[in-house]
Design a protein around this motif. Structure first.
Motif, PDB file in Angstrom:
ATOM      1  N   ARG A  20     -48.308  49.111 -12.711  1.00  9.31           N
ATOM      2  CA  ARG A  20     -49.578  48.677 -12.125  1.00  9.31           C
ATOM      3  C   ARG A  20     -49.823  49.253 -10.732  1.00  9.31           C
ATOM      4  O   ARG A  20     -50.970  49.364 -10.298  1.00  9.31           O
ATOM      5  N   VAL A  21     -48.750  49.598 -10.030  1.00 12.62           N
ATOM      6  CA  VAL A  21     -48.869  50.052  -8.641  1.00 12.62           C
ATOM      7  C   VAL A  21     -48.479  51.527  -8.570  1.00 12.62           C
ATOM      8  O   VAL A  21     -47.341  51.894  -8.901  1.00 12.62           O
ATOM      9  N   HIS A  22     -49.398  52.349  -8.120  1.00 10.31           N
ATOM     10  CA  HIS A  22     -49.152  53.790  -8.043  1.00 10.31           C
ATOM     11  C   HIS A  22     -48.081  54.110  -7.002  1.00 10.31           C
ATOM     12  O   HIS A  22     -48.083  53.571  -5.908  1.00 10.31           O
ATOM     13  N   ASN A  23     -47.159  54.977  -7.386  1.00  7.93           N
ATOM     14  CA  ASN A  23     -46.132  55.467  -6.464  1.00  7.93           C
ATOM     15  C   ASN A  23     -45.416  54.298  -5.785  1.00  7.93           C
ATOM     16  O   ASN A  23     -45.370  54.189  -4.552  1.00  7.93           O
ATOM     17  N   LEU A  24     -44.823  53.441  -6.588  1.00  7.86           N
ATOM     18  CA  LEU A  24     -44.180  52.224  -6.086  1.00  7.86           C
ATOM     19  C   LEU A  24     -42.851  52.551  -5.408  1.00  7.86           C
ATOM     20  O   LEU A  24     -41.854  52.830  -6.072  1.00  7.86           O
ATOM     21  N   SER A  25     -42.841  52.491  -4.088  1.00  7.78           N
ATOM     22  CA  SER A  25     -41.608  52.736  -3.352  1.00  7.78           C
ATOM     23  C   SER A  25     -40.735  51.488  -3.381  1.00  7.78           C
ATOM     24  O   SER A  25     -41.217  50.371  -3.649  1.00  7.78           O
ATOM     25  N   LEU A  26     -39.461  51.647  -3.105  1.00  6.56           N
ATOM     26  CA  LEU A  26     -38.542  50.511  -3.053  1.00  6.56           C
ATOM     27  C   LEU A  26     -39.002  49.503  -2.011  1.00  6.56           C
ATOM     28  O   LEU A  26     -39.023  48.297  -2.270  1.00  6.56           O
ATOM     29  N   THR A  27     -39.379  49.993  -0.837  1.00  4.24           N
ATOM     30  CA  THR A  27     -39.832  49.094   0.222  1.00  4.24           C
ATOM     31  C   THR A  27     -41.037  48.282  -0.221  1.00  4.24           C
ATOM     32  O   THR A  27     -41.093  47.062  -0.044  1.00  4.24           O
ATOM     33  N   LYS A  28     -41.997  48.948  -0.819  1.00  4.62           N
ATOM     34  CA  LYS A  28     -43.206  48.261  -1.263  1.00  4.62           C
ATOM     35  C   LYS A  28     -42.888  47.259  -2.375  1.00  4.62           C
ATOM     36  O   LYS A  28     -43.424  46.142  -2.390  1.00  4.62           O
ATOM     37  N   ALA A  29     -42.012  47.633  -3.280  1.00  5.27           N
ATOM     38  CA  ALA A  29     -41.633  46.733  -4.367  1.00  5.27           C
ATOM     39  C   ALA A  29     -40.984  45.462  -3.831  1.00  5.27           C
ATOM     40  O   ALA A  29     -41.289  44.354  -4.284  1.00  5.27           O
ATOM     41  N   LEU A  30     -40.099  45.614  -2.857  1.00  7.15           N
ATOM     42  CA  LEU A  30     -39.417  44.453  -2.289  1.00  7.15           C
ATOM     43  C   LEU A  30     -40.392  43.530  -1.573  1.00  7.15           C
ATOM     44  O   LEU A  30     -40.244  42.301  -1.616  1.00  7.15           O
ATOM     45  N   LYS A  31     -41.387  44.104  -0.914  1.00  4.71           N
ATOM     46  CA  LYS A  31     -42.384  43.272  -0.223  1.00  4.71           C
ATOM     47  C   LYS A  31     -43.282  42.547  -1.228  1.00  4.71           C
ATOM     48  O   LYS A  31     -43.627  41.376  -1.021  1.00  4.71           O
ATOM     49  N   ILE A 123     -48.931  36.816 -10.455  1.00  7.01           N
ATOM     50  CA  ILE A 123     -48.465  38.195 -10.278  1.00  7.01           C
ATOM     51  C   ILE A 123     -49.640  39.163 -10.220  1.00  7.01           C
ATOM     52  O   ILE A 123     -49.706  40.036  -9.338  1.00  7.01           O
ATOM     53  N   ASN A 124     -50.575  39.011 -11.133  1.00  8.50           N
ATOM     54  CA  ASN A 124     -51.739  39.901 -11.155  1.00  8.50           C
ATOM     55  C   ASN A 124     -52.603  39.729  -9.911  1.00  8.50           C
ATOM     56  O   ASN A 124     -53.162  40.702  -9.390  1.00  8.50           O
ATOM     57  N   ASN A 125     -52.712  38.509  -9.424  1.00  6.03           N
ATOM     58  CA  ASN A 125     -53.475  38.270  -8.199  1.00  6.03           C
ATOM     59  C   ASN A 125     -52.838  38.969  -7.000  1.00  6.03           C
ATOM     60  O   ASN A 125     -53.536  39.542  -6.153  1.00  6.03           O
ATOM     61  N   ILE A 126     -51.508  38.914  -6.925  1.00  5.45           N
ATOM     62  CA  ILE A 126     -50.805  39.591  -5.821  1.00  5.45           C
ATOM     63  C   ILE A 126     -50.998  41.098  -5.930  1.00  5.45           C
ATOM     64  O   ILE A 126     -51.256  41.785  -4.927  1.00  5.45           O
ATOM     65  N   ILE A 127     -50.895  41.631  -7.134  1.00  8.99           N
ATOM     66  CA  ILE A 127     -51.094  43.073  -7.322  1.00  8.99           C
ATOM     67  C   ILE A 127     -52.512  43.477  -6.949  1.00  8.99           C
ATOM     68  O   ILE A 127     -52.732  44.477  -6.249  1.00  8.99           O
ATOM     69  N   ASP A 128     -53.485  42.701  -7.418  1.00  8.13           N
ATOM     70  CA  ASP A 128     -54.883  43.025  -7.119  1.00  8.13           C
ATOM     71  C   ASP A 128     -55.167  42.968  -5.622  1.00  8.13           C
ATOM     72  O   ASP A 128     -55.945  43.779  -5.098  1.00  8.13           O
ATOM     73  N   ARG A 129     -54.534  42.027  -4.955  1.00  9.72           N
ATOM     74  CA  ARG A 129     -54.808  41.845  -3.531  1.00  9.72           C
ATOM     75  C   ARG A 129     -54.021  42.805  -2.653  1.00  9.72           C
ATOM     76  O   ARG A 129     -54.546  43.323  -1.656  1.00  9.72           O
ATOM     77  N   PHE A 130     -52.759  43.033  -2.995  1.00 14.22           N
ATOM     78  CA  PHE A 130     -51.891  43.787  -2.092  1.00 14.22           C
ATOM     79  C   PHE A 130     -51.334  45.088  -2.673  1.00 14.22           C
ATOM     80  O   PHE A 130     -50.652  45.829  -1.975  1.00 14.22           O
ATOM     81  N   GLY A 131     -51.627  45.368  -3.936  1.00 16.06           N
ATOM     82  CA  GLY A 131     -51.052  46.553  -4.565  1.00 16.06           C
ATOM     83  C   GLY A 131     -51.473  47.859  -3.928  1.00 16.06           C
ATOM     84  O   GLY A 131     -50.738  48.850  -3.989  1.00 16.06           O
ATOM     85  N   SER A 132     -52.635  47.870  -3.288  1.00 15.31           N
ATOM     86  CA  SER A 132     -53.109  49.103  -2.648  1.00 15.31           C
ATOM     87  C   SER A 132     -52.629  49.232  -1.206  1.00 15.31           C
ATOM     88  O   SER A 132     -52.858  50.259  -0.566  1.00 15.31           O
ATOM     89  N   TYR A 133     -51.962  48.208  -0.689  1.00 15.00           N
ATOM     90  CA  TYR A 133     -51.423  48.280   0.670  1.00 15.00           C
ATOM     91  C   TYR A 133     -50.293  49.310   0.725  1.00 15.00           C
ATOM     92  O   TYR A 133     -49.557  49.492  -0.243  1.00 15.00           O
ATOM     93  N   THR A 134     -50.152  49.960   1.854  1.00 13.97           N
ATOM     94  CA  THR A 134     -48.983  50.810   2.065  1.00 13.97           C
ATOM     95  C   THR A 134     -47.791  49.931   2.439  1.00 13.97           C
ATOM     96  O   THR A 134     -47.953  48.751   2.795  1.00 13.97           O
ATOM     97  N   SER A 135     -46.614  50.508   2.382  1.00 11.56           N
ATOM     98  CA  SER A 135     -45.420  49.774   2.803  1.00 11.56           C
ATOM     99  C   SER A 135     -45.553  49.306   4.239  1.00 11.56           C
ATOM    100  O   SER A 135     -45.189  48.168   4.585  1.00 11.56           O
ATOM    101  N   THR A 136     -46.087  50.172   5.087  1.00 11.71           N
ATOM    102  CA  THR A 136     -46.261  49.827   6.496  1.00 11.71           C
ATOM    103  C   THR A 136     -47.209  48.650   6.662  1.00 11.71           C
ATOM    104  O   THR A 136     -46.963  47.743   7.479  1.00 11.71           O
ATOM    105  N   GLN A 137     -48.291  48.641   5.889  1.00  7.46           N
ATOM    106  CA  GLN A 137     -49.244  47.528   5.974  1.00  7.46           C
ATOM    107  C   GLN A 137     -48.623  46.221   5.497  1.00  7.46           C
ATOM    108  O   GLN A 137     -48.878  45.154   6.070  1.00  7.46           O
TER     109      GLN A 137
END
Length: 206
Positions: A20-31, A123-137
């Protein structure tokens, strides 16, 4: 915590996130995992993964997943080796600044049938809301004042700890602070924990 009961759930959740999340980095996944568990605990008294999140300089981190996916250290619980290799695979690539980035990719199909309708919606709500955030954000979001991470850092003067001893600490996020003023939710949290303990004891005897 309770990883032997929930390894399948954690693996499928990461598999699903990676699709669901493009280019899912480890950092982003953990957040994202942290946000899912925090919101779930606040709304139901129970996290979805029951992972333990350490208070590190870059925010809350599920140390056991970090150790597995970054350092290739599988968890051993009750003599059983637990890992996520059946659900996801990782890719390591060099970045422009000379560091490395770990990205997570699905292995096979995810199984959402093991999640309740409440969990899937959350889970889907979190993805929809924050899935486009960068790890830094996401890191910045979880560092905001009055977050559990910020409060723990403040209470234990961890800024100095990070400066003197590195980016990690042994302090753990306390989700119970989210419901400290809600007696009904506290009872729900206690019941959920006792249920998990009961299953743990039953599995140990099986």
């Amino acid at each position: 915590m309770f990883r032997n009961q929930l390894n399948d759930k954690i693996g499928n959740l990461l598999n699903y996130l990676s699709t669901r999340v493009h280019n899912l980095s480890l950092t982003k996944a953990l957040k994202l995992l942290y946000l899912i568990d925090e919101v779930s605990y606040q709304r139901s008294g129970s996290p979805i993964t029951w992972l333990e999140y350490k208070v590190w300089e870059m925010g809350p981190v599920a140390e056991e997943l970090y150790n597995e996916l970054k350092l290739d250290q599988s968890l051993i619980q009750n003599g059983q080796v637990l890992n996520l290799e059946s659900y996801i695979k990782t890719n390591i690539k060099a970045t422009k600044d000379g560091n490395t980035q770990i990205t997570i990719h699905n292995k096979g199909e995810y199984n959402l049938a093991i999640f309740s309708p409440f969990e899937i919606e959350l889970i889907n709500n979190i993805i929809d809301r924050f899935g486009s955030y960068t790890s830094t954000q996401l890191i910045k979001l979880l560092h905001e004042e009055n977050t559990l991470w910020h409060q723990c850092v403040k209470d234990h003067n961890l800024d100095l700890n990070f400066k003197l001893f590195g980016k990690k600490s042994n302090h753990t996020i306390d989700f119970s602070q989210l419901i400290k003023d809600d007696d009904i939710m506290q009872m729900a949290a206690q019941s959920a924990f006792e249920t998990m303990q009961m299953h743990e004891q039953f599995n140990a005897l099986a």
